[in-house]
Motif scaffolding. Structure first.
Motif, PDB file in Angstrom:
ATOM      1  N   PRO A  32      38.526  34.198  47.615  1.00 20.51           N
ATOM      2  CA  PRO A  32      38.613  35.628  47.909  1.00 20.51           C
ATOM      3  C   PRO A  32      39.845  35.967  48.771  1.00 20.51           C
ATOM      4  CG  PRO A  32      36.971  34.615  49.321  1.00 20.51           C
ATOM      5  CD  PRO A  32      37.445  33.534  48.389  1.00 20.51           C
ATOM      6  N   VAL A  33      40.601  36.980  48.336  1.00 21.48           N
ATOM      7  CA  VAL A  33      41.811  37.403  49.040  1.00 21.48           C
ATOM      8  C   VAL A  33      41.518  38.693  49.791  1.00 21.48           C
ATOM      9  CG1 VAL A  33      44.170  38.267  48.739  1.00 21.48           C
ATOM     10  CG2 VAL A  33      43.388  36.266  47.442  1.00 21.48           C
ATOM     11  N   ILE A  34      41.833  38.698  51.076  1.00 18.40           N
ATOM     12  CA  ILE A  34      41.578  39.868  51.907  1.00 18.40           C
ATOM     13  C   ILE A  34      42.823  40.724  52.090  1.00 18.40           C
ATOM     14  CG2 ILE A  34      42.019  38.698  54.109  1.00 18.40           C
ATOM     15  CD1 ILE A  34      39.638  40.285  55.271  1.00 18.40           C
ATOM     16  N   ARG A  35      43.998  40.090  52.052  1.00 17.97           N
ATOM     17  CA  ARG A  35      45.268  40.815  52.203  1.00 17.97           C
ATOM     18  C   ARG A  35      46.325  40.168  51.321  1.00 17.97           C
ATOM     19  NH1 ARG A  35      43.057  40.588  57.299  1.00 17.97           N
ATOM     20  NH2 ARG A  35      43.923  38.496  57.618  1.00 17.97           N
ATOM     21  N   SER A  36      47.165  40.992  50.683  1.00 16.78           N
ATOM     22  CA  SER A  36      48.288  40.498  49.897  1.00 16.78           C
ATOM     23  C   SER A  36      49.558  41.132  50.440  1.00 16.78           C
ATOM     24  CB  SER A  36      48.116  40.848  48.417  1.00 16.78           C
ATOM     25  OG  SER A  36      49.233  40.407  47.667  1.00 16.78           O
TER      26      SER A  36
END
Length: 279
Positions: free
Chosen positions: A167-171
């Motif tokens: 899971p990615v929270i910030r890109s």
């Protein structure tokens, strides 16, 4: 459906990526040349490796889960087999920043790299707390750079990056040079080196008679609050006058005056990535 040729699918990183891609909207064609890698891919993901030439010929995106030092060499070996407009994603800035990617103007080059789970962010489960690398249970940030190619390919490649590192929270959108500064300069040359130096210092304290468990509790506990103060995460926290005095005196012993310039000059960054690519 967007077809993704995943090179190195049977390696440690490749299996992670294949696992996340198999349940996404993307159609993954896993490519693995070693027998051990093919067996690992099948055992851990249920996927069968496919013929490399067929995967490359049909690919909309080529995702390179291969060692950093081999990225340029492998890209040169397959570049004539992909269609114009193909997006090629690398997971490290070293090869492209060192100028090792093939010169082909009609393909896209995109770089993405995980930040790994934030050391001071609270996780909501034991599984997430133990996900040190990321891509399993703990949310993490990622960095992305469109090296060359049409702007619309940024969104496509970033979407794939969010899938493989989920899971990615910030890109964070960066330049290729930004990512090269982040790694190797910031994360490896500085952070990893200081981490090992910290372990050496802890071992020295143990050698002087401090119980090992006490030393580990003490230094790792202090690191939490010290990092939170240093990065402004705990704004009400402050270093004591005694700590500030110790820090100022320690700087002259531990660091050279111009250490930041020597590590972060673009010449030093370029030399570092060239050494990585040379193995």
């Amino acid at each position: 459906m967007t077809k993704v040729a995943l090179l190195g699918a049977g390696g440690k990183m490749g299996v992670r990526l294949a696992t996340n891609l198999r349940n996404s909207r993307f159609e993954v064609d896993p490519v693995e040349i070693s027998e051990d890698g093919r067996a690992r891919l099948k055992s851990e993901t249920g996927l069968d490796a496919v013929d490399q030439d067929a995967a490359l010929a049909n690919a909309d995106v080529v995702l390179m889960a291969v060692p950093d030092r081999l990225i340029g060499k492998i890209a040169h070996a397959f570049i004539d087999k992909v269609r114009p407009g193909t997006a090629i994603i690398v997971l490290d800035a070293a090869a492209p920043y060192a100028g090792e990617m093939p010169d082909r103007a009609d393909v896209t080059y995109f770089c993405t790299h995980p930040c790994h789970p934030h050391i001071l962010e609270v996780q909501d489960s034991a599984e997430a707390q133990k996900d040190y690398f990321g891509g399993i249970a703990a949310p993490q940030g990622i960095v992305c750079a469109l090296i060359q190619g049409p702007e619309e390919h940024y969104a496509l490649c970033e979407e794939i990056a969010k899938v493989i590192y989920a899971p990615v929270i910030r890109s964070h959108r960066c330049t290729l040079e930004n990512i090269a500064v982040l790694e190797p300069a910031l994360s490896e040359t500085v952070a990893a080196t200081l981490s090992l130096a910290l372990r050496e210092a802890t071992d020295r304290a143990v050698a002087m008679g401090v119980p090992e468990a006490a030393a580990h509790d003490f230094v790792l506990g202090h690191l939490k609050i010290e990092l939170a103060i240093a990065f402004g995460i705990f704004p009400e926290g402050k270093f004591s006058d005694g700590a500030l005095m110790a820090i100022e005196k320690a700087k002259t012993v531990i660091f050279k005056d111009n250490w930041l310039d020597e590590v972060f000059s673009l010449e030093a960054v370029k030399k570092s990535v060239e050494e990585i690519c040379a193995g």
